[in-house]
Design a protein around this motif. Structure first.
Motif, PDB file in Angstrom:
ATOM      1  N   ARG A 286      -0.614  -2.551  -1.235  1.00  0.00           N
ATOM      2  CA  ARG A 286      -0.264  -2.200   0.145  1.00  0.00           C
ATOM      3  C   ARG A 286       0.369  -3.389   0.850  1.00  0.00           C
ATOM      4  NH1 ARG A 286      -6.114   0.552   1.600  1.00  0.00           N
ATOM      5  NH2 ARG A 286      -5.856   2.475   0.396  1.00  0.00           N
ATOM      6  N   ASP A 287       0.750  -3.164   2.116  1.00  0.00           N
ATOM      7  CA  ASP A 287       1.263  -4.258   2.949  1.00  0.00           C
ATOM      8  C   ASP A 287       0.185  -4.613   3.961  1.00  0.00           C
ATOM      9  OD1 ASP A 287       2.780  -6.176   4.099  1.00  0.00           O
ATOM     10  OD2 ASP A 287       4.250  -4.834   5.014  1.00  0.00           O
ATOM     11  N   THR A 288      -0.889  -5.239   3.486  1.00  0.00           N
ATOM     12  CA  THR A 288      -2.015  -5.584   4.349  1.00  0.00           C
ATOM     13  C   THR A 288      -1.725  -6.889   5.087  1.00  0.00           C
ATOM     14  OG1 THR A 288      -3.060  -6.724   2.487  1.00  0.00           O
ATOM     15  CG2 THR A 288      -3.683  -4.438   2.860  1.00  0.00           C
ATOM     16  N   THR A 289      -2.321  -7.040   6.268  1.00  0.00           N
ATOM     17  CA  THR A 289      -2.089  -8.239   7.066  1.00  0.00           C
ATOM     18  C   THR A 289      -3.365  -9.031   7.316  1.00  0.00           C
ATOM     19  OG1 THR A 289      -2.352  -6.968   9.115  1.00  0.00           O
ATOM     20  CG2 THR A 289      -0.116  -7.226   8.254  1.00  0.00           C
ATOM     21  N   SER A 290      -4.526  -8.411   7.101  1.00  0.00           N
ATOM     22  CA  SER A 290      -5.778  -9.104   7.409  1.00  0.00           C
ATOM     23  C   SER A 290      -6.431  -9.729   6.186  1.00  0.00           C
ATOM     24  CB  SER A 290      -6.765  -8.135   8.066  1.00  0.00           C
ATOM     25  OG  SER A 290      -7.050  -7.051   7.194  1.00  0.00           O
ATOM     26  N   ARG A 291      -6.069  -9.274   5.007  1.00  0.00           N
ATOM     27  CA  ARG A 291      -6.671  -9.817   3.786  1.00  0.00           C
ATOM     28  C   ARG A 291      -5.707  -9.645   2.622  1.00  0.00           C
ATOM     29  NH1 ARG A 291     -11.925  -6.175   3.112  1.00  0.00           N
ATOM     30  NH2 ARG A 291     -12.136  -6.820   5.288  1.00  0.00           N
ATOM     31  N   TRP A 292      -5.885 -10.494   1.616  1.00  0.00           N
ATOM     32  CA  TRP A 292      -5.002 -10.445   0.446  1.00  0.00           C
ATOM     33  C   TRP A 292      -5.467  -9.421  -0.573  1.00  0.00           C
ATOM     34  CZ3 TRP A 292      -0.522 -12.478   1.187  1.00  0.00           C
ATOM     35  CH2 TRP A 292      -0.390 -13.540   2.076  1.00  0.00           C
TER      36      TRP A 292
ATOM     37  N   ASP B 181       0.607 -11.003  10.599  1.00  0.00           N
ATOM     38  CA  ASP B 181       1.877 -10.287  10.643  1.00  0.00           C
ATOM     39  C   ASP B 181       2.772 -10.889  11.723  1.00  0.00           C
ATOM     40  OD1 ASP B 181       1.307  -9.178  13.185  1.00  0.00           O
ATOM     41  OD2 ASP B 181       0.174  -7.559  12.271  1.00  0.00           O
ATOM     42  N   SER B 182       3.984 -10.386  11.832  1.00  0.00           N
ATOM     43  CA  SER B 182       4.960 -10.966  12.771  1.00  0.00           C
ATOM     44  C   SER B 182       5.118 -10.134  14.033  1.00  0.00           C
ATOM     45  CB  SER B 182       6.319 -11.099  12.069  1.00  0.00           C
ATOM     46  OG  SER B 182       6.763  -9.845  11.583  1.00  0.00           O
ATOM     47  N   ARG B 183       4.108  -9.316  14.364  1.00  0.00           N
ATOM     48  CA  ARG B 183       4.250  -8.424  15.514  1.00  0.00           C
ATOM     49  C   ARG B 183       3.728  -9.020  16.811  1.00  0.00           C
ATOM     50  NH1 ARG B 183       1.498  -3.027  14.073  1.00  0.00           N
ATOM     51  NH2 ARG B 183       0.012  -4.418  13.045  1.00  0.00           N
ATOM     52  N   GLY B 184       3.289 -10.252  16.805  1.00  0.00           N
ATOM     53  CA  GLY B 184       2.913 -10.908  18.049  1.00  0.00           C
ATOM     54  C   GLY B 184       1.427 -10.929  18.322  1.00  0.00           C
ATOM     55  N   PRO B 185       1.027 -11.545  19.463  1.00  0.00           N
ATOM     56  CA  PRO B 185      -0.390 -11.746  19.791  1.00  0.00           C
ATOM     57  C   PRO B 185      -1.131 -10.434  20.049  1.00  0.00           C
ATOM     58  CG  PRO B 185       1.066 -13.111  21.152  1.00  0.00           C
ATOM     59  CD  PRO B 185       1.935 -12.130  20.455  1.00  0.00           C
TER      60      PRO B 185
ATOM     61  N   ARG C  50       2.621  -8.799  -1.108  1.00  0.00           N
ATOM     62  CA  ARG C  50       3.234 -10.105  -0.837  1.00  0.00           C
ATOM     63  C   ARG C  50       2.714 -11.201  -1.766  1.00  0.00           C
ATOM     64  NH1 ARG C  50       5.889  -9.954   4.123  1.00  0.00           N
ATOM     65  NH2 ARG C  50       5.699  -7.900   5.104  1.00  0.00           N
ATOM     66  N   LEU C  51       1.669 -10.900  -2.525  1.00  0.00           N
ATOM     67  CA  LEU C  51       1.185 -11.878  -3.499  1.00  0.00           C
ATOM     68  C   LEU C  51       2.229 -12.204  -4.553  1.00  0.00           C
ATOM     69  CD1 LEU C  51      -2.460 -10.563  -3.921  1.00  0.00           C
ATOM     70  CD2 LEU C  51      -1.821 -12.843  -3.094  1.00  0.00           C
ATOM     71  N   VAL C  52       3.180 -11.295  -4.779  1.00  0.00           N
ATOM     72  CA  VAL C  52       4.218 -11.570  -5.771  1.00  0.00           C
ATOM     73  C   VAL C  52       5.168 -12.661  -5.276  1.00  0.00           C
ATOM     74  CG1 VAL C  52       6.005  -9.912  -5.023  1.00  0.00           C
ATOM     75  CG2 VAL C  52       5.706 -10.421  -7.472  1.00  0.00           C
ATOM     76  N   LEU C  53       5.137 -12.950  -3.986  1.00  0.00           N
ATOM     77  CA  LEU C  53       5.957 -14.030  -3.440  1.00  0.00           C
ATOM     78  C   LEU C  53       5.334 -15.396  -3.725  1.00  0.00           C
ATOM     79  CD1 LEU C  53       6.637 -12.425   0.074  1.00  0.00           C
ATOM     80  CD2 LEU C  53       8.110 -12.296  -1.954  1.00  0.00           C
ATOM     81  N   ALA C  54       4.025 -15.424  -3.893  1.00  0.00           N
ATOM     82  CA  ALA C  54       3.295 -16.677  -4.100  1.00  0.00           C
ATOM     83  C   ALA C  54       3.385 -17.123  -5.556  1.00  0.00           C
ATOM     84  CB  ALA C  54       1.829 -16.479  -3.711  1.00  0.00           C
ATOM     85  N   PRO C  55       3.069 -18.395  -5.826  1.00  0.00           N
ATOM     86  CA  PRO C  55       3.010 -18.847  -7.218  1.00  0.00           C
ATOM     87  C   PRO C  55       2.047 -17.987  -8.036  1.00  0.00           C
ATOM     88  CG  PRO C  55       2.949 -20.729  -5.735  1.00  0.00           C
ATOM     89  CD  PRO C  55       2.847 -19.497  -4.868  1.00  0.00           C
ATOM     90  N   ALA C  56       2.296 -17.893  -9.326  1.00  0.00           N
ATOM     91  CA  ALA C  56       1.528 -16.984 -10.189  1.00  0.00           C
ATOM     92  C   ALA C  56       0.030 -17.278 -10.167  1.00  0.00           C
ATOM     93  CB  ALA C  56       2.064 -17.058 -11.615  1.00  0.00           C
ATOM     94  N   ASP C  57      -0.370 -18.550 -10.051  1.00  0.00           N
ATOM     95  CA  ASP C  57      -1.793 -18.851 -10.080  1.00  0.00           C
ATOM     96  C   ASP C  57      -2.499 -18.406  -8.800  1.00  0.00           C
ATOM     97  OD1 ASP C  57      -0.481 -20.787  -8.604  1.00  0.00           O
ATOM     98  OD2 ASP C  57      -1.860 -22.394  -9.169  1.00  0.00           O
ATOM     99  N   ILE C  58      -1.747 -18.212  -7.708  1.00  0.00           N
ATOM    100  CA  ILE C  58      -2.346 -17.704  -6.472  1.00  0.00           C
ATOM    101  C   ILE C  58      -2.660 -16.223  -6.630  1.00  0.00           C
ATOM    102  CG2 ILE C  58      -2.054 -17.436  -3.988  1.00  0.00           C
ATOM    103  CD1 ILE C  58      -2.155 -20.372  -5.042  1.00  0.00           C
ATOM    104  N   LEU C  59      -1.700 -15.460  -7.143  1.00  0.00           N
ATOM    105  CA  LEU C  59      -1.951 -14.041  -7.429  1.00  0.00           C
ATOM    106  C   LEU C  59      -3.102 -13.900  -8.413  1.00  0.00           C
ATOM    107  CD1 LEU C  59       0.574 -11.204  -8.041  1.00  0.00           C
ATOM    108  CD2 LEU C  59      -1.095 -11.726  -9.834  1.00  0.00           C
TER     109      LEU C  59
ATOM    110  N   TRP D  46      11.192  -2.743  -4.857  1.00  0.00           N
ATOM    111  CA  TRP D  46      11.200  -3.491  -6.127  1.00  0.00           C
ATOM    112  C   TRP D  46      10.105  -4.550  -6.134  1.00  0.00           C
ATOM    113  CZ3 TRP D  46      12.215  -8.680  -7.330  1.00  0.00           C
ATOM    114  CH2 TRP D  46      12.387  -8.957  -8.683  1.00  0.00           C
ATOM    115  N   LEU D  47       9.943  -5.281  -5.026  1.00  0.00           N
ATOM    116  CA  LEU D  47       8.902  -6.307  -4.954  1.00  0.00           C
ATOM    117  C   LEU D  47       7.512  -5.689  -5.107  1.00  0.00           C
ATOM    118  CD1 LEU D  47      10.348  -8.456  -2.029  1.00  0.00           C
ATOM    119  CD2 LEU D  47      10.041  -9.219  -4.395  1.00  0.00           C
ATOM    120  N   LYS D  48       7.313  -4.520  -4.552  1.00  0.00           N
ATOM    121  CA  LYS D  48       6.010  -3.837  -4.699  1.00  0.00           C
ATOM    122  C   LYS D  48       5.751  -3.476  -6.150  1.00  0.00           C
ATOM    123  CE  LYS D  48       5.734  -1.936  -0.014  1.00  0.00           C
ATOM    124  NZ  LYS D  48       5.745  -0.712   0.825  1.00  0.00           N
TER     125      LYS D  48
END
Length: 248
Positions: free
Chosen positions: A170-176, A47-51, A190-199, A140-142
């Motif tokens: 969900r919006d998970t940060t540790s696993r897909w 995630d983008s919340r820092g160390p 966020r898998l919908v952001l990736a190419p279809a074969d990744i999802l 919408w993305l969800k």
């Protein structure tokens, strides 16, 4: 109760955060205590919340600070390598199923989110006021992620004798993705952001866990049977997954 337990020293309280000077910038570091941790650990989550600095059960904040100071150079280098955060705002470019799209406000107060895939500049067109854009687009993305994942899971589940009991997005940060013992599958939207074969691979991975609740040889054999592109997808996520967590 044993004497040892009776007189066991209570761990000292820890602050939620502290700051570390990295190249003249005060970087907030989150602090967490983990009873199972055997050592101090400094990491930068997806995630983008820092160390985050993990402290063992009986660790002290003083030792934690010393540990962070010793690893200041390592942290500075990792922060430089981290992808920049992309906000969900007008004009920003985000991937949708692996294809870059520009976010555009339609100017209409009502209506549905629309995608224009024609031409050289695909767009995601979002109605409503500017202050509502991020929420509307995320919702919408969800929904799009759920639809894609339900289709992929159903397809892969046709090839095994067990069926999932449900799907959660969900919006998970540790696993897909994950598979619970009751057969419920959970995925990152966020898998919908990736190419279809990744999802598709992640869906196959979790469906395979319905049969093999481990990562042993039989699991990977089944996963590769369901998704022959497993190895390529894992490499893609390793090298590109971090960017997806920095969108939104």
């Amino acid at each position: 109760m044993s004497v040892r337990k009776l007189f066991a020293r209570k761990p000292e309280p820890l602050p939620d955060t502290f700051t570390l000077d990295i190249g003249g910038e005060e970087i907030p570091v989150r602090v967490t205590r983990n009873a199972r941790a055997k050592r101090y650990l400094l990491r930068i989550p997806a995630d983008s919340r820092g160390p985050v600095l993990t402290v063992p059960q009986n660790g002290t904040f003083e030792t934690a600070l010393e540990f962070a100071e010793r690893h200041r150079g390592w942290l500075a280098e990792k922060l430089k390598q981290r992808p920049e955060t992309t906000g969900l705002r007008e004009g920003a470019s985000i991937p949708l199923r692996g294809v870059e799209h520009t976010i555009v406000r339609t100017g209409r107060l009502r209506g549905l989110v629309e995608v224009t895939d024609g031409g050289e500049n695909p767009e995601i067109r979002v109605p409503g006021a500017e202050e509502h854009l991020a929420r509307k687009l995320t919702d919408w993305l969800k929904r799009e992620a759920r639809a894609d994942l339900e289709t992929a899971v159903d397809r892969h589940a046709q090839n095994i004798p067990k069926k999932p009991s449900g799907i959660t997005v969900r919006d998970t940060t540790s696993r897909w993705g994950s598979c619970a013992s009751n057969g419920r599958l959970s995925f990152s939207w966020r898998l919908v952001l990736a190419p279809a074969d990744i999802l598709d691979y992640v869906a196959a991975h979790e469906v395979a866990h319905l049969i093999e609740m481990n990562h042993g040889p039989r699991f990977w054999a089944l996963c590769r049977r369901l998704a022959p592109h497993t190895d390529e997808a894992r490499r893609w996520l390793k090298h590109n997954g971090s960017r997806l967590h920095h969108i939104g």
